[in-house]
Enzyme design. Structure first.
Site, short mmCIF file in Angstrom:
data_model
loop_
_atom_site.label_atom_id
_atom_site.label_comp_id
_atom_site.label_asym_id
_atom_site.label_seq_id
_atom_site.Cartn_x
_atom_site.Cartn_y
_atom_site.Cartn_z
N ASP A 65 31.57 -12.26 -75.58
CA ASP A 65 33.58 -12.34 -76.08
C ASP A 65 33.76 -12.89 -77.21
O ASP A 65 32.84 -12.43 -77.47
CB ASP A 65 34.01 -13.86 -75.24
CG ASP A 65 33.04 -15.44 -75.15
OD1 ASP A 65 32.70 -15.38 -74.87
OD2 ASP A 65 32.13 -14.93 -76.67
N GLY A 71 24.57 -21.19 -82.86
CA GLY A 71 23.25 -21.87 -82.55
C GLY A 71 23.27 -23.75 -82.18
O GLY A 71 23.92 -23.87 -82.46
N HIS A 110 34.08 -31.67 -69.65
CA HIS A 110 35.12 -31.65 -71.37
C HIS A 110 35.87 -30.07 -70.55
O HIS A 110 36.96 -29.93 -70.84
CB HIS A 110 34.80 -32.03 -72.56
CG HIS A 110 35.57 -31.58 -72.92
ND1 HIS A 110 36.74 -32.37 -74.33
CD2 HIS A 110 35.87 -30.04 -74.19
CE1 HIS A 110 37.36 -31.62 -75.48
NE2 HIS A 110 36.29 -30.69 -74.91
N GLU A 111 35.04 -29.31 -70.52
CA GLU A 111 34.77 -27.45 -70.31
C GLU A 111 35.96 -27.37 -69.04
O GLU A 111 36.88 -26.66 -69.58
CB GLU A 111 33.48 -26.60 -70.50
CG GLU A 111 32.95 -27.31 -71.79
CD GLU A 111 33.63 -26.72 -73.34
OE1 GLU A 111 32.80 -27.54 -73.93
OE2 GLU A 111 34.60 -26.42 -73.18
N HIS A 114 39.73 -27.85 -70.07
CA HIS A 114 40.17 -26.46 -70.64
C HIS A 114 40.14 -25.26 -68.85
O HIS A 114 41.32 -24.90 -69.64
CB HIS A 114 39.20 -25.61 -71.94
CG HIS A 114 39.15 -27.38 -72.78
ND1 HIS A 114 39.97 -28.00 -73.00
CD2 HIS A 114 38.36 -27.27 -73.65
CE1 HIS A 114 39.97 -27.98 -75.09
NE2 HIS A 114 38.69 -27.88 -74.68
N HIS A 120 42.97 -30.50 -76.26
CA HIS A 120 42.47 -30.53 -76.83
C HIS A 120 44.03 -31.95 -76.78
O HIS A 120 44.95 -31.79 -77.26
CB HIS A 120 41.70 -30.96 -78.25
CG HIS A 120 39.95 -31.12 -77.96
ND1 HIS A 120 40.37 -29.67 -78.85
CD2 HIS A 120 39.58 -30.22 -77.06
CE1 HIS A 120 39.17 -28.89 -78.72
NE2 HIS A 120 38.59 -29.35 -77.38
C1 LIG Z 1 36.90 -25.33 -81.08
C2 LIG Z 1 35.59 -25.35 -80.18
C3 LIG Z 1 35.40 -23.49 -79.06
C4 LIG Z 1 35.00 -26.82 -80.13
C5 LIG Z 1 34.34 -26.91 -78.50
C6 LIG Z 1 35.15 -27.63 -77.52
O1 LIG Z 1 35.94 -28.03 -78.16
N1 LIG Z 1 35.04 -26.41 -76.36
O2 LIG Z 1 35.96 -27.16 -75.40
C7 LIG Z 1 33.03 -27.72 -78.70
O3 LIG Z 1 31.92 -27.49 -78.29
N2 LIG Z 1 33.29 -28.49 -79.61
C8 LIG Z 1 32.30 -29.76 -79.92
C9 LIG Z 1 32.91 -30.82 -80.85
C10 LIG Z 1 31.53 -31.50 -81.30
O4 LIG Z 1 30.59 -31.30 -81.68
O5 LIG Z 1 32.11 -32.49 -81.82
C11 LIG Z 1 32.02 -30.57 -78.70
O6 LIG Z 1 31.11 -31.55 -78.24
N3 LIG Z 1 32.82 -30.64 -77.22
C12 LIG Z 1 32.32 -30.83 -76.03
C13 LIG Z 1 32.95 -32.23 -75.34
C14 LIG Z 1 34.29 -32.78 -76.42
C15 LIG Z 1 34.58 -33.80 -76.40
C16 LIG Z 1 34.05 -34.83 -75.29
C17 LIG Z 1 32.81 -34.51 -74.47
C18 LIG Z 1 32.42 -33.33 -74.84
CA LIG Z 2 25.79 -24.87 -80.66
ZN LIG Z 3 31.54 -16.97 -74.66
ZN LIG Z 4 37.31 -29.06 -76.43
#
Ligand SMILES: CC(C)C[C@H](C(=O)NO)C(=O)N[C@@H](CC(=O)O)C(=O)NCc1ccccc1
Ligand SMILES: [Ca+2]
Ligand SMILES: [Zn+2]
Ligand SMILES: [Zn+2]
Length: 155
Positions: A65, A71, A110-111, A114, A120
């Site tokens: 995608d 990483g 969390h995902e 979405h 968010h």
């Molecule tokens: C711009 C997006 C693609 C960022 C991505 C996200 O929000 N995915 O849903 C993400 O992986 N966010 C990180 C933000 C961070 O690293 O702090 C995260 O931990 N998401 C998972 C999450 C966020 C809030 C509560 C529980 C889990």
């Molecule tokens: Ca990563």
């Molecule tokens: Zn993907």
């Molecule tokens: Zn998110």
């Protein structure tokens, strides 16, 4: 009295992670799905054939995608809002070290928010807040902000 119709959603796990056993991944996802089906009239049906509303998989870097992973650390996962094809799908960054309870459950919950159409939240105590907070899958209750959000969509 009103008759609440559960919205059925099919789910399929496409790719597992070597960090955990299949059983541990299934359990984490089942608990994460339950967070949402406990708060709104949703019914998740696990299927193994191809067509499913929500396909969960692990991938690293460029994976088909327009949102290649980065990483270790940084972005942990992403999900597509409800819709055809990739709509509702969830991708977890395989370059992370996924562990039981600690983070697979939390990130999946969390995902899936979405996948169900939630974006968010500005409420730092919510599950849909952009930044990761540790929650324990065992006695987890969905924060009020998220419960209101999901009920606005499916209640
Ligand atoms: C711009 C997006 C693609 C960022 C991505 C996200 O929000 N995915 O849903 C993400 O992986 N966010 C990180 C933000 C961070 O690293 O702090 C995260 O931990 N998401 C998972 C999450 C966020 C809030 C509560 C529980 C889990
Ligand atoms: Ca990563
Ligand atoms: Zn993907
Ligand atoms: Zn998110």
């Amino acid at each position: 009295f009103f008759f609440v119709v559960c919205v059925p959603m099919t789910c399929r796990i496409d790719q597992y992670t070597p960090d955990l056993t299949q059983e541990e991944v299934d359990t984490s996802f089942r608990l994460a799905l339950k967070v949402w089906s406990d708060a709104a009239p949703l019914k998740f049906i696990k299927v193994n054939h191809d067509k499913a509303d929500i396909i969960l998989s692990f991938a690293k870097k460029t994976h088909g995608d327009f949102f290649p992973f980065d990483g270790p650390k940084g972005v942990l996962a992403h999900a597509f809002e409800p819709g055809e094809d990739m709509g509702g799908d969830v991708h977890f960054d395989e370059d992370e070290i996924w562990t039981m309870g600690y983070n697979l459950f939390t990130v999946a919950a969390h995902e899936l928010g979405h996948s169900l159409g939630l974006s968010h939240s500005k409420d730092p105590s919510s599950l849909m807040y952009p930044n990761y907070n540790y929650y324990n899958g065992a006695q987890y209750t969905l924060p009020r902000d998220d419960a209101l959000g999901i009920q606005a969509l499916y209640g």
